[in-house]
Scaffold this active site. Sequence first.
Site, short mmCIF file in Angstrom:
data_model
loop_
_atom_site.label_atom_id
_atom_site.label_comp_id
_atom_site.label_asym_id
_atom_site.label_seq_id
_atom_site.Cartn_x
_atom_site.Cartn_y
_atom_site.Cartn_z
N LYS A 92 33.84 79.71 -2.00
CA LYS A 92 34.18 80.48 -3.68
C LYS A 92 34.89 81.41 -3.61
O LYS A 92 34.54 81.42 -4.85
CB LYS A 92 32.91 80.00 -4.35
CG LYS A 92 32.72 78.72 -4.14
CD LYS A 92 30.80 78.18 -4.83
CE LYS A 92 30.23 76.66 -4.13
NZ LYS A 92 31.30 75.76 -4.42
N THR B 229 32.48 71.05 -10.59
CA THR B 229 32.78 70.11 -11.57
C THR B 229 32.30 71.20 -12.78
O THR B 229 32.19 71.07 -14.09
CB THR B 229 31.25 69.26 -11.43
OG1 THR B 229 30.32 70.39 -11.16
CG2 THR B 229 31.75 68.01 -10.80
N HIS C 289 30.98 64.55 0.12
CA HIS C 289 31.68 65.72 -0.82
C HIS C 289 31.82 67.60 0.10
O HIS C 289 32.01 68.13 -0.55
CB HIS C 289 30.18 66.14 -1.66
CG HIS C 289 29.74 64.98 -2.21
ND1 HIS C 289 29.57 65.06 -3.87
CD2 HIS C 289 28.95 64.48 -2.10
CE1 HIS C 289 29.53 64.01 -4.15
NE2 HIS C 289 28.65 63.23 -3.47
N LYS D 8 28.60 79.84 -9.99
CA LYS D 8 28.50 78.32 -9.15
C LYS D 8 27.58 78.94 -8.15
O LYS D 8 26.76 80.59 -7.55
CB LYS D 8 29.45 78.25 -8.26
CG LYS D 8 30.80 79.60 -7.90
CD LYS D 8 31.62 79.06 -7.65
CE LYS D 8 33.17 79.09 -8.76
NZ LYS D 8 33.60 77.75 -8.60
N ARG D 9 27.09 78.24 -7.00
CA ARG D 9 26.45 79.39 -5.56
C ARG D 9 27.36 79.49 -5.05
O ARG D 9 28.35 79.76 -4.61
CB ARG D 9 25.96 77.78 -5.03
CG ARG D 9 24.82 76.72 -5.00
CD ARG D 9 23.72 77.34 -5.46
NE ARG D 9 23.10 77.83 -3.94
CZ ARG D 9 22.22 77.29 -3.95
NH1 ARG D 9 21.79 75.95 -3.98
NH2 ARG D 9 21.75 77.91 -2.63
N LYS E 299 32.90 71.88 -16.93
CA LYS E 299 32.39 72.08 -18.12
C LYS E 299 33.21 73.29 -18.57
O LYS E 299 33.21 73.17 -20.41
CB LYS E 299 30.60 72.75 -17.78
CG LYS E 299 30.47 71.20 -16.96
CD LYS E 299 29.49 71.80 -16.42
CE LYS E 299 28.44 70.89 -14.83
NZ LYS E 299 27.89 71.30 -14.43
C1 26Q Z 1 22.38 70.46 4.26
C2 26Q Z 1 21.27 70.00 5.29
C3 26Q Z 1 19.94 70.70 5.33
C4 26Q Z 1 19.54 70.24 3.50
C5 26Q Z 1 20.59 70.65 2.58
C6 26Q Z 1 21.73 70.15 2.78
C7 26Q Z 1 22.45 70.55 1.83
C8 26Q Z 1 22.41 70.26 0.26
C9 26Q Z 1 23.31 70.31 -0.67
C10 26Q Z 1 23.72 70.43 1.74
C11 26Q Z 1 25.28 69.78 0.70
C12 26Q Z 1 24.34 70.09 -0.34
C13 26Q Z 1 25.57 70.16 -1.62
C14 26Q Z 1 26.65 70.32 -1.90
C15 26Q Z 1 27.36 69.52 -2.75
O1 26Q Z 1 26.84 70.54 -4.29
N1 26Q Z 1 28.44 69.66 -2.57
C16 26Q Z 1 29.72 69.66 -4.35
O2 26Q Z 1 29.63 68.94 -5.00
C17 26Q Z 1 30.19 69.02 -5.93
C18 26Q Z 1 30.20 67.33 -6.75
O3 26Q Z 1 30.98 66.63 -5.90
C19 26Q Z 1 31.48 68.74 -5.43
O4 26Q Z 1 32.28 69.54 -6.61
C20 26Q Z 1 31.58 70.44 -4.93
O5 26Q Z 1 33.04 71.05 -4.96
C21 26Q Z 1 31.18 70.21 -3.52
O6 26Q Z 1 30.55 71.69 -2.64
#
Ligand code: 26Q
Length: 834
Positions: A573, A675, A376, A567-568, A679
Site C-alpha cells: 500500500k 473501498t 480478494h 488503511k491497514r 468512501k
Molecule cells: C489470513 C490468514 C490468517 C488469518 C487471517 C488472514 C486474513 C484476514 C483478513 C487475510 C486477509 C484478510 C483481509 C483481506 C482484505 O481485507 N482484503 C481486501 O479486501 C477488500 C475488499 O474486497 C479489497 O478492497 C482490498 O483491496 C483487499 O486488500
Amino acid sequence: MPGRHTLATKTGPKVPETPRLEMNADSILRDFSRYYGHMLGQRDLQDPSPFVYKSLVYATRDRLLERWKRTNAAINDTDCRRVSYLSLEFLVGRLLRNALFNLDIDKTAADVLEKAGMDLEEICEQEHDAGLGNGGLGRLAACFLDSCATLRLPVVGYGLRYRYGMFHQRIEGGYQVEAPDPWLRDGFPWEVERYELAQLIRFGGVSEPYQDENGRLRHRLIATQDVLAIPFDVPIPGYRNNVVNTLRLWSSAATDEFDLEEFNAGDYSEAVAAKNAAENITMVLYPNAVTETGRELRLRQQYLLASASLQDTVRAWCERHGDDFSEFAAKNCFQLNDTHPAVAVPELMRILLDEHGLEWDDAWEITRQTMAYTNHTLLPEALEVWTESLFARLLPRILEIIHEINGRFLKELGERWPGDDDRIRRMSLIGEGHESVVRMAYLAIVGSYSVNGVAALHSQLLQDGLFNDFYQLWPERFNNKTNGVTQRRWLAACNPGLTDLINSKLGDGWVTNLSELEGLREFADDAGFQAQWQSVKLQNKRRLAALIEQRCKLKLDPTMLFDVQVKRIHEYKRQLMNLLHAVHLYDRIVRGDAKGLVPRAIIIGGKAAPGYEMAKAIIKSINSVADVINNAPETEGLLRLLFLPDYNVSAMEVICPAAELSEQISTAGKEASGTGNMKFMMNGALTIGTLDGANVEIREAVGADNFFLFGNTVDQIAAIKPGYDPNAIIAADPDFSRVMKLFEDGHFDGAEEGIHQSVLHAIRNPHDQWMTAADFRDFVDAQQQVNEAYKNHANWTRMSILNTASSGRFSTDRTMQDYNRDIWKTDPINPDDL
Ligand code: 26Q
C-alpha cells in the site's frame, strides 16, 4: 441438538399478536424510560451514560424485532431461494445511528432526547465498535448486509462472535502497541442468543468406514472432540422498508456431554481445561497473519463457521423437505468471502454423504451448484494453504473428502490435457513441497459455480495470471463484481452537512439510488453552491481536527489541504512513498524552496499486524519523521505530518467527510480493489492514485481531468522488474537523493540511531517487490499538480463536486444487484405482503 437447554422448535400455539409499536416521540420516550428505570434500574438521567445508550438501543431493537419476525416469516413462508454469506469477518462498527436512520426515527429520537437534555450524537458515541474484522474484506461484508436488507434480498450473514475483536492500537514512543478489544464487556444489546439453534461441531477423531442397513459403504466419525456452536443473531435493518435481515454469529462453547464424561471419569481439571479449549475457538479475531502456533486455532475457527452455518441451513431445509435434496441447490447459495470459509466445500459434501446418505455424484452436483467464491487478493503469498498433517489431525474425514475431490478432478484434467503432467501438478488441490499442503483457493474454485474478483482490473488479472489454468478449464465460472460501499453509512449518516446540501438540490432519492448524485453535475460550476460545498467541507475538517487534537495532542489549522491515507499498514500500500513525499516537502521548506507551496496536513492512520515487523517499522518511521517536521519552526503554517492512532470504522466516519485528497498509491496490480477510495470519493475528496484496483474505474467514472494519476502500470511494472535498480533511480534524482540523505544522516533518528534502517533498506533493495523508488518521481510530480490545483479553489471545489456526482457506481446497492443478477438469482422478499 441434544442438551438440556434444547427448546422445541416445532410450531405450537402462536404468541398473541401485540399491537405494532408506534414510531412517534411519545412512544419512543415511553419505552426508553421504561428500560432505563425498570430494566436497568436507573433513576436520574445522566448524560451520556452507558445506561442511556442501552435504553435507547432496547427501545430501537423492539421496533426492529417485529419487522425481523415478519421478514423471517416472509422468507420461510415463501420457501424462496436464499443466500448465506459466509465470512470470518463482519466489520460492522457501531449500529445505533444506522438503525435509527434506517428505521426513520433518527430525527424523532434526537428531538425526544434533546427535550430531556441529552444529545443523540453523544449517546451514539457510547457504543463500542463491533470490530469483528481486519479491514476492507470485513467492512465489505458489513456494507453488503446493509445493501441486501435495503434491496430486500433474502441474505443471511454467517460469521463468528469473537470475544475480542480487532486489537486497539496505541502509539508509545512512536511504536505501535496492541491492546485487547473486549467489546462485549458491557454487553452487546443488539444480539439475541438462540441457544435452541446450537450446532454440534466435531473435531479430530477417526473416520471409520461401515456398511449401512442397505449394504452401502458409508463413513462415520468416532472418538471426536465435540464443541458447541451457539448462534447470536444481530438484526440488520434495510432502509425504511420494513425488512430486517439477520447476521448470525457463532460462539463456541463446551458441550454438556463432553463435560459430563470427564466428570464421571473423575478428572475435574481435564474437564475444565476442555471447556476452556472449546471456548477458545471464538476467543479472538486473527489479524491478517497467523504465527505457526496460531494456525490450528485459525483452522478450527474456519471449520466451526463453515460447519455450523451449513448444518443450520440443512436443518432448516430438512424441517421442510425431509431428506429430499433434489431442490436444495435451486434454493440455496453460499457465497464464500475469500477462502477463509472454503472448508465449506468438503463440509457440505460430508453432511450430504455421511449424514444424509447421498451418493457422491449427487452430493457433488449439489455442492458445486451452491457454492460461489470471491477472491480478494492477487498476492500469491497471501493464498491460503493448510498442511495435510494439520488437516489429518483436526479434520480427518474432511481431508479424505478433499482427496476424493482431488482424485476425480485430476482425472478430469488428465482427460482434457493428456500427458500434460506439469499442468496437472500445478492445478492439484494438494501442493507438494517439503510438506504437502491443501490449496484452499483451488478447492474453492473447483467446488464453486462462480469465481469473482472485486474490481475489473483485479478480475482480469486473476484470469490472466493467478488462476489462468482454471480460467482455461472453466472460463464461464469467472466473473467480476466491482466492490462498493453503502452510502447510508458512508455519506448520509457520517456527513449530515453534505447530505442536507445535496438534498436541498436533488431530494433524497440518492439514498437508495446513488446514481441520482449525477444531478450534482449541473451545480458544479455554480459559485453559490460551491461556497456552500466548501463551507460543509470546512466544518467537517474542523470535526476531524478536533479528533486529531484529542488523539495526537496536535492542533491542525483546518484551512490546510487535508491529505489522507488511512488503511491497514502494508508494504504494497506504500505508506512509505507517502512518507518520502512528506520528507521531500520538508526538505523544500527548510531549503527555502517553499514558494507556492500550499499548506498541507498529511494524515496517516492504520494498524500493522502484530507480527509484521516491516509494517511496524513503517509506523515508527512515520512517527519519528512527524516529530521532526512538526517541531521545526520553518514548517509552521506550511506542513504537518501525523499518525492517527487506532484507525477503525468510527474514526473513518469522521475522517472521510473531512478529506480533500485521498491517497490510493499501491503498486499497480497489488490492491485488489480498495473501498476506502470509494468512501473518500463519495465525500468529495480527489484521488491521487495508481492504475490499481478500483482506482481504474473511479478514474473512468469521474474523468481523467478530475483524478491525479501517477505511476507505472501493471505491464510497466512487469517490464521494469528484471533490471530494477532503485539505487540508480535515487542517484539520478536530486530530490530523491536529498530525501534519502536526510534519513541516512540520521536527521529523523532522535535518540534512536539507525531506527529507519530496515525501511530504507527496503527502498534501496533491487528486489523490492513494491518498487517504491520506481514511482517516486511521478508521485512527487503528481503531488505538485495537486498543489497547483488546490490554489484554484473554485476549480478544486468543482472537481470535488464532480467526484461525489460520479460516485454512483460505487454503491454496494449496485454491487449487490450485480451479485444477484449473475450469481445468486434470488427474488426480493416483501414482508408488507404478509
Ligand atoms: C489470513 C490468514 C490468517 C488469518 C487471517 C488472514 C486474513 C484476514 C483478513 C487475510 C486477509 C484478510 C483481509 C483481506 C482484505 O481485507 N482484503 C481486501 O479486501 C477488500 C475488499 O474486497 C479489497 O478492497 C482490498 O483491496 C483487499 O486488500
